[in-house]
Structure formats: C-alpha cells, structure tokens
Write a protein that holds these residues in place. Structure first.
Motif, PDB file in Angstrom:
ATOM      1  N   UNK A   1       0.846  -1.195   0.000  1.00 13.94           N
ATOM      2  CA  UNK A   1       0.000   0.000   0.000  1.00 13.94           C
ATOM      3  C   UNK A   1       0.883   1.247   0.000  1.00 13.94           C
ATOM      4  N   UNK A   2       0.350   2.375  -0.456  1.00 12.34           N
ATOM      5  CA  UNK A   2       1.142   3.608  -0.417  1.00 12.34           C
ATOM      6  C   UNK A   2       1.645   3.933   0.991  1.00 12.34           C
TER       7      UNK A   2
ATOM      8  N   UNK B   1      10.878  14.446  -4.478  1.00 13.53           N
ATOM      9  CA  UNK B   1       9.977  13.474  -3.846  1.00 13.53           C
ATOM     10  C   UNK B   1       8.535  13.732  -4.293  1.00 13.53           C
ATOM     11  N   UNK B   2       8.153  14.979  -4.340  1.00  9.60           N
ATOM     12  CA  UNK B   2       6.788  15.316  -4.768  1.00  9.60           C
ATOM     13  C   UNK B   2       6.553  14.865  -6.209  1.00  9.60           C
ATOM     14  N   UNK B   3       7.542  15.076  -7.073  1.00 19.21           N
ATOM     15  CA  UNK B   3       7.425  14.630  -8.467  1.00 19.21           C
ATOM     16  C   UNK B   3       7.281  13.114  -8.542  1.00 19.21           C
ATOM     17  N   UNK B   4       8.049  12.408  -7.725  1.00 17.70           N
ATOM     18  CA  UNK B   4       7.986  10.940  -7.713  1.00 17.70           C
ATOM     19  C   UNK B   4       6.605  10.472  -7.268  1.00 17.70           C
ATOM     20  N   UNK B   5       6.088  11.075  -6.207  1.00 14.73           N
ATOM     21  CA  UNK B   5       4.751  10.693  -5.734  1.00 14.73           C
ATOM     22  C   UNK B   5       3.693  10.976  -6.795  1.00 14.73           C
TER      23      UNK B   5
ATOM     24  N   UNK C   1      -0.094  14.740  -1.328  1.00  9.84           N
ATOM     25  CA  UNK C   1       0.150  13.762  -2.385  1.00  9.84           C
ATOM     26  C   UNK C   1      -0.057  12.341  -1.879  1.00  9.84           C
ATOM     27  N   UNK C   2       0.397  12.050  -0.678  1.00 19.54           N
ATOM     28  CA  UNK C   2       0.189  10.711  -0.109  1.00 19.54           C
ATOM     29  C   UNK C   2      -1.299  10.425   0.099  1.00 19.54           C
ATOM     30  N   UNK C   3      -2.050  11.435   0.509  1.00 20.36           N
ATOM     31  CA  UNK C   3      -3.493  11.249   0.689  1.00 20.36           C
ATOM     32  C   UNK C   3      -4.173  10.944  -0.655  1.00 20.36           C
ATOM     33  N   UNK C   4      -3.779  11.675  -1.695  1.00 16.91           N
ATOM     34  CA  UNK C   4      -4.330  11.390  -3.020  1.00 16.91           C
ATOM     35  C   UNK C   4      -3.952   9.984  -3.473  1.00 16.91           C
ATOM     36  N   UNK C   5      -2.713   9.597  -3.233  1.00 16.98           N
ATOM     37  CA  UNK C   5      -2.249   8.262  -3.629  1.00 16.98           C
ATOM     38  C   UNK C   5      -3.075   7.184  -2.934  1.00 16.98           C
TER      39      UNK C   5
ATOM     40  N   UNK D   1      -7.190   3.021  -3.334  1.00 17.83           N
ATOM     41  CA  UNK D   1      -8.448   2.427  -2.891  1.00 17.83           C
ATOM     42  C   UNK D   1      -9.353   2.122  -4.091  1.00 17.83           C
ATOM     43  N   UNK D   2      -9.443   3.062  -5.014  1.00 20.12           N
ATOM     44  CA  UNK D   2     -10.244   2.846  -6.223  1.00 20.12           C
ATOM     45  C   UNK D   2      -9.652   1.731  -7.075  1.00 20.12           C
TER      46      UNK D   2
END
Length: 175
Positions: free
Chosen positions: A34-35, A60-64, A111-115, A120-121
C-alpha cells in the motif's frame, strides 16, 4: 490470483512485476504494498524537501505524483482490457506528464493522501474482476498485456521508486 497466473510476462513491465514475490496473492500484494507502507517514511520524505541527488532528477513530490499518474493510467488500461476493449491503448510519456503537474506547489502529505485514495479505487476495480476478465489479453502501448499484469506492474512500479528513494535520495539527507 498471483504472478504465477500470468499467461506471459510482458516485455518492459517485467522489470516492475518481478519486484513483487511470485507467490503472493493480488489481494495480499495490495495490502502489503500500500502507499502507506511503501512511502510511509514521511519524516525522510519531508527532510528531503525539494532536494535531488543529481541535476534534472525528480523531487519526492514529483515521484509521488508520477506514481499516482502511473497508477491511474495502468488502472484505466486494466479497466478497458477487462471489459473487452480491442483497440490498442496509447502509451504515455512520463517526462511530459511530470512537466505538466502542480506537484511542486503541493505537500507530501497531500500527495500521499491522493495516492491512498487512488489506490483504494484501484483495489476495488480489481476486486470486482472475474478470473476471465483479469486474464483477458489486450494491447497497451503496442504490448500484449493482461489486467493482472497491470496490477502487479503498478505495485512493482511503486516498489521501484521506493528503492530509488532509499538508494539515491536518502543518502543526501545527511549531507
């Protein structure tokens, strides 16, 4: 279903697929990779900030953001193929996508929350595929592939980026 159920190992994606043990079920793989578990070292991610290990490398943000985008694209491909799409699905140029985001203005936490939401979807999509659907062969980026391979690819892709962070990015934190 696990990697052993793949009718063939697709070229190019095999580098990501093999990062997941071949005896783990898809459901267990979604749980184990999981993320939150892959990118759960938030302290190190935050300490890195916008630093990169070499010029022109992603933050890191780009990677996420890249992992989120890739998951969405692979899930879309899996959806199309599982539903019987016969048209060859397009590839995507990851560098172009990365240049056209607002990741730099977002937070790592956001970004982690979006991931997590995207994952989940993705999990729900795969949970509701029959065996025939998940093993259906389609074409994406001019490669023959199944939704099952796409699932393991997107999981292994995230593991790949975790390894890159650990090997190339985390050492610069102490510099």
């Amino acid at each position: 279903m696990n990697i052993k159920d793949l009718p063939f190992l697709p070229q190019y994606f095999d580098a990501y697929i093999v990062r997941i043990p071949d005896d783990i079920s898809l459901a267990d793989a979604f749980e184990q990779y999981s993320p939150e578990k892959i990118f759960g070292d938030t302290d190190n991610l935050l300490r890195l900030g916008d630093r990169v290990y070499a010029p022109r490398k992603w933050t890191v943000k780009d990677i996420l953001q890249h992992c989120i985008d890739t998951e969405r694209i692979m899930s879309f491909r899996a959806l199309c193929i599982s539903r019987g799409e016969t048209v060859s699905l397009p590839g995507f140029e990851e560098k172009t996508y990365a240049q056209n985001t607002v990741a730099a203005s977002r937070t790592v936490e956001d970004l982690l929350e979006e991931y997590k939401t995207v994952r989940s979807a993705t999990e729900m999509l795969f949970q509701h595929m029959s065996r025939d659907m998940i093993l259906r062969v389609g074409t994406a980026n001019n490669l023959r592939i199944t939704p099952l391979a796409l699932a393991f690819m997107l999981l292994g892709h995230a593991v790949h980026h975790k390894i890159v962070l650990e090997e190339r990015y985390y050492p610069i934190i102490s510099q």
